[in-house]
Design a protein around this motif. Structure first.
Motif, short mmCIF file in Angstrom:
data_model
loop_
_atom_site.label_atom_id
_atom_site.label_comp_id
_atom_site.label_asym_id
_atom_site.label_seq_id
_atom_site.Cartn_x
_atom_site.Cartn_y
_atom_site.Cartn_z
N LEU B 37 -3.40 -12.16 -7.05
CA LEU B 37 -3.12 -10.75 -6.78
C LEU B 37 -2.77 -10.49 -5.31
N PHE B 100 -7.81 -10.19 -5.26
CA PHE B 100 -7.62 -8.76 -4.97
C PHE B 100 -8.24 -8.44 -3.61
N SER B 103 -6.09 -9.62 -0.88
CA SER B 103 -4.92 -8.75 -0.65
C SER B 103 -5.29 -7.57 0.25
N ILE B 104 -6.47 -6.99 0.00
CA ILE B 104 -6.90 -5.85 0.81
C ILE B 104 -7.16 -6.30 2.25
N GLN B 107 -3.84 -6.86 4.03
CA GLN B 107 -3.22 -5.57 4.38
C GLN B 107 -3.89 -4.98 5.62
N SER B 108 -5.20 -4.99 5.61
CA SER B 108 -5.93 -4.36 6.71
C SER B 108 -5.74 -5.12 8.02
N LYS B 111 -2.33 -4.44 9.31
CA LYS B 111 -2.22 -3.07 9.82
C LYS B 111 -2.87 -2.96 11.19
N ALA B 116 1.11 0.28 11.19
CA ALA B 116 1.80 0.47 9.91
C ALA B 116 3.30 0.68 10.09
N GLN B 214 6.18 -4.13 6.27
CA GLN B 214 5.03 -3.30 6.63
C GLN B 214 3.82 -3.78 5.85
N PHE B 216 1.83 -2.74 3.73
CA PHE B 216 1.53 -2.33 2.37
C PHE B 216 2.71 -2.54 1.41
N PRO B 219 1.98 -4.90 -2.99
CA PRO B 219 1.66 -4.65 -4.39
C PRO B 219 2.87 -4.54 -5.34
#
Lengths: 421, 297
Positions: B37, B100, B103-104, B107-108, B111, B116, B214, B216, B219
């Motif tokens: 994921l 999962f 993935s978070i 992203q964080s 960022k 962003a 970027q 995000f 997904p």
């Protein structure tokens, strides 16, 4: 793997969920520390004031609107810094009140934003609300505000449908979405444009902009040859641009968000689609897009709520250029219009509170309805819907890598180049 | 005629982009039974690496792609050793949730590291080749297609001809049997995961001039990879190419020939095909290394 089918289903759900979830979740912060050379906005000595006006805002720090969310937050924090440290606090009667904004990250998700606004009202007990970024998020959050009788002033959710609900507590300082393209279309019409095509994301705000564009195009005698819609998070617009290339329109109107502008400009370049004018509703006024797409974005038109070069001025922040200089000093970068809209939203609320001499909702609502102010952002006067009808929308064009206001004539600093060449 | 020809070109070009995007996801799922994921986030990290090379050192993404591949192979190896290896024998739901979480985290981290803001890498391989008045080939997408086909052929040869590749396929078909005949399963998984994350990073590098980079952006890419893989066949390299091409062409034709909502229908098409494939042919259109509902062992 004991439950493989369920696992596949969960995988899809989780993957879909990540589109709006980036982990910061419950990230609460009072105010940020700016990155420029200026002073912080979080170092206010609240004891120096007679009280505090608590304002809440759900903003996107993560997700699809993270860029615009950051700009909006910097806009709000610019006002906080200015009102507390330069202006001396909000004047209520003889007293001076500090301003405090409580933020939550809405993760660019409408449900999350609505829940957070409810939390701001119930748990944090805020007096007023400032808007999130985007019409989609403002639609839900404003309904929560309305249901709880809390005023929300906003500048970055401009969809017309929000103001057709008869809400009493929602006020928009920005030009409404259906008028985004008006000055551009009128300027193009007098230059002999006869045909146009429109592509827009099928979400609330772009749909309102596109509907308004179509209305203005047809009102100015320009035939709309085709309208195409596409879903958000689109990764390829080649087919749309191929269709449009074969129609050979004078003007392309594209409406979505930042990444869509990248896709439109790249696809037009790849397909040899060369309309005489390209009007893209989000992106061209952002210096980052111009920097990244370089020559490909030359001549592209875009609406702008505000530019630092506009000849607006007021008693608060001074002129548009003064505001831009203040913002630059505070954040180390020039303000985009989303930031200016956010500052203007907070300023309008501030002026209404002062005019009301109270933080009571009914009195501030009346003051907002009666507000007539000239500001760095332009004139502010709300109609019965809560929409600012005093400020026209500007149009910019990228000329030699610079973002110049070309319409309306009163705000223009350069002549519109048509065809874009 | 040129209209149809342009639709074909658009579809094949889109298929090329989907192919390079889906290969790593497909092989990891097919061989290891792990639904990654965080796939879109690994694409995103690769895209950031290419953007940095482009922005800081003016290196074209097509030139930096091999370097991105090497860096991402190392990154993938670390992730496999530190995380995936520890949960590979547990319920598939655990690996799903762990990826999962990855993935978070990615992203964080991105960022916080890069903000962003949207980024775009610059490539000299841009613009269009004009074949006729209204018939063009998009240059960037053409080269993405060339790389995608090249990688597909190379990966196919590696899995089909090399000893390690055969071990990987053996592990995918029956892990215990492969272990009994002497296949080092841990090594196979480590190599598979690292290699696939490397390829996923290359995908990110190649799309970095096409889609705004970027934190995000991942997904929707994961969802697309999921749909193509489940439709085409888990772990099937040729299936990834075939499925991506089928989807690219279907999307391009729908978008071009259906007025007003064609692009919306095109996006729905991948999930219609996914549902149809799951119901009618769970081994995938191109017969993958395992069924979607196969056990992980």
């Amino acid at each position: 793997m004991r439950k493989p089918v369920r696992a596949v289903g969960l995988a899809l759900c989780l993957a879909a969920a990540t589109a709006g979830c980036a982990g910061d979740g419950d990230d609460r912060a009072g105010a940020t520390t700016p990155v420029g050379d200026g002073g912080g906005v979080g170092d206010v000595d609240y004891r120096a004031f007679d009280g505090t006006v608590r304002i809440g805002a759900a903003l996107s720090e993560t997700g699809k609107y993270a860029v615009e969310g950051k700009d909006s937050r910097q806009g709000y924090d610019t006002w906080v810094r200015w009102v507390n440290e330069d202006y001396g606090g909000i004047r209520i009667g003889e007293d001076r009140y500090a301003a405090e904004i409580i933020y939550y990250d809405d993760e660019s998700d409408a449900d999350t934003a609505a829940n957070l606004v409810q939390r701001l009202i119930d748990s944090d007990g805020v007096d007023f609300l400032l808007g999130p970024y985007s019409s989609g998020l403002t639609t839900g959050t404003s309904a929560i505000a309305e249901a709880n009788g809390v005023i929300m002033v906003e500048g970055n959710g401009t969809s017309d449908t929000m103001f057709e609900r008869g809400f009493q507590n929602l006020f928009l300082v920005a030009t409404i979405a259906s008028d985004y393209t008006r000055s551009a279309v009128e300027a193009l019409a007098v230059r002999g444009v006869r045909t146009a095509v429109i592509a827009h994301e099928d979400t609330t705000f772009p749909t309102s902009v596109a509907a308004g564009a179509r209305r203005h195009l047809e009102a100015n005698g320009i035939e709309v040859l085709a309208v195409e819609t596409y879903p958000k998070d689109i990764q390829d617009v080649s087919a749309i641009m191929t269709k449009f290339r074969n129609l050979d329109p004078d003007v392309f109107v594209g409406g979505g968000h930042y990444n869509d502008a990248v896709l439109f400009v790249n696809a037009a370049d790849e397909l040899g689609f060369e309309p005489d004018a390209m009007l893209i509703t989000v992106g061209p006024s952002n210096p980052r897009l111009v920097e990244q797409l370089d020559d490909d974005v030359e001549g592209v038109l875009g609406p702008t709520q505000w530019e630092a070069t506009m000849a607006y001025a007021g008693d608060w922040f001074g002129s548009a250029a003064d505001y831009a200089a203040y913002y630059q000093w505070l954040w180390g970068e020039p303000p985009v219009y989303q930031a200016a809209s956010a500052t203007a939203s907070a300023l309008a609320l501030h002026l209404a509170i002062e005019a009301a001499g109270s933080t009571e909702t009914d009195e501030v609502r009346q003051a907002l309805r009666a507000l007539r102010a000239d500001t760095f952002y332009g004139p502010i006067a709300f109609d019965e819907r809560g929409v600012n009808i005093a400020k026209p929308m500007g149009t910019i064009q990228v000329q030699d890598g610079e973002i110049l206001v070309v319409a309306p004539d009163a705000a223009a600093v350069a002549a519109l180049v048509y065809p874009r060449g | 005629m040129s209209y149809f020809a342009q639709a074909l070109i658009n579809g094949v070009a889109l298929g090329g982009m989907y192919t390079i995007l889906v290969l790593g996801f497909s092989v990891i799922w097919g061989v290891m039974g792990v639904i990654n994921l965080a796939h879109g986030e690994f694409v995103m990290v690769g895209a950031y690496l290419a953007w940095m090379a482009s922005d800081f050192w003016d290196v074209d993404p097509f030139v930096s792609a091999p370097v991105v591949f090497c860096v991402m192979v190392l990154f993938g190896y670390l992730v496999q050793r530190l995380l995936v290896n520890r949960i590979i024998n547990r319920s598939s739901l655990v690996s799903l949730l762990v990826m999962f979480g990855v993935s978070i985290i990615l992203q964080s981290v991105m960022k916080v590291s890069f903000s962003a803001d949207f980024r775009l890498a610059n490539t000299d391989l841009d613009g269009a080749w004009r074949l006729a008045d209204r018939l063009t080939i998009p240059v960037t997408r053409f080269w993405v297609l060339v790389v995608a086909v090249g990688v597909t052929v190379a990966l196919s040869l590696f899995l089909g001809r090399s000893r390690l590749g055969k071990s990987i396929r053996a592990a995918a078909q029956n892990r215990e049997a492969a272990r009994i005949v002497g296949v080092d399963i841990d090594k196979v998984y480590a190599v598979t995961f690292a290699l696939c994350i490397g390829l996923t990073g290359v995908a990110g590098a190649l799309i970095s001039p096409l889609l705004a980079v970027q934190p995000f952006q991942g997904p929707p890419l994961t969802l697309k990879a999921f749909a193509i893989t489940a439709m085409a066949g888990l772990g099937s390299v040729r299936g990834a190419l075939g499925g991506a091409m089928v989807l690219g062409l279907v999307e391009a034709m729908l978008a071009l020939y259906v007025d007003r909502i064609g692009t919306n229908l095109a996006v729905v098409a991948s999930f219609v095909l996914l549902v149809a494939a799951l119901v009618l042919r769970p081994q995938g259109i191109f017969k993958g290394l395992r069924h979607v509902d196969a056990t992980s062992t």
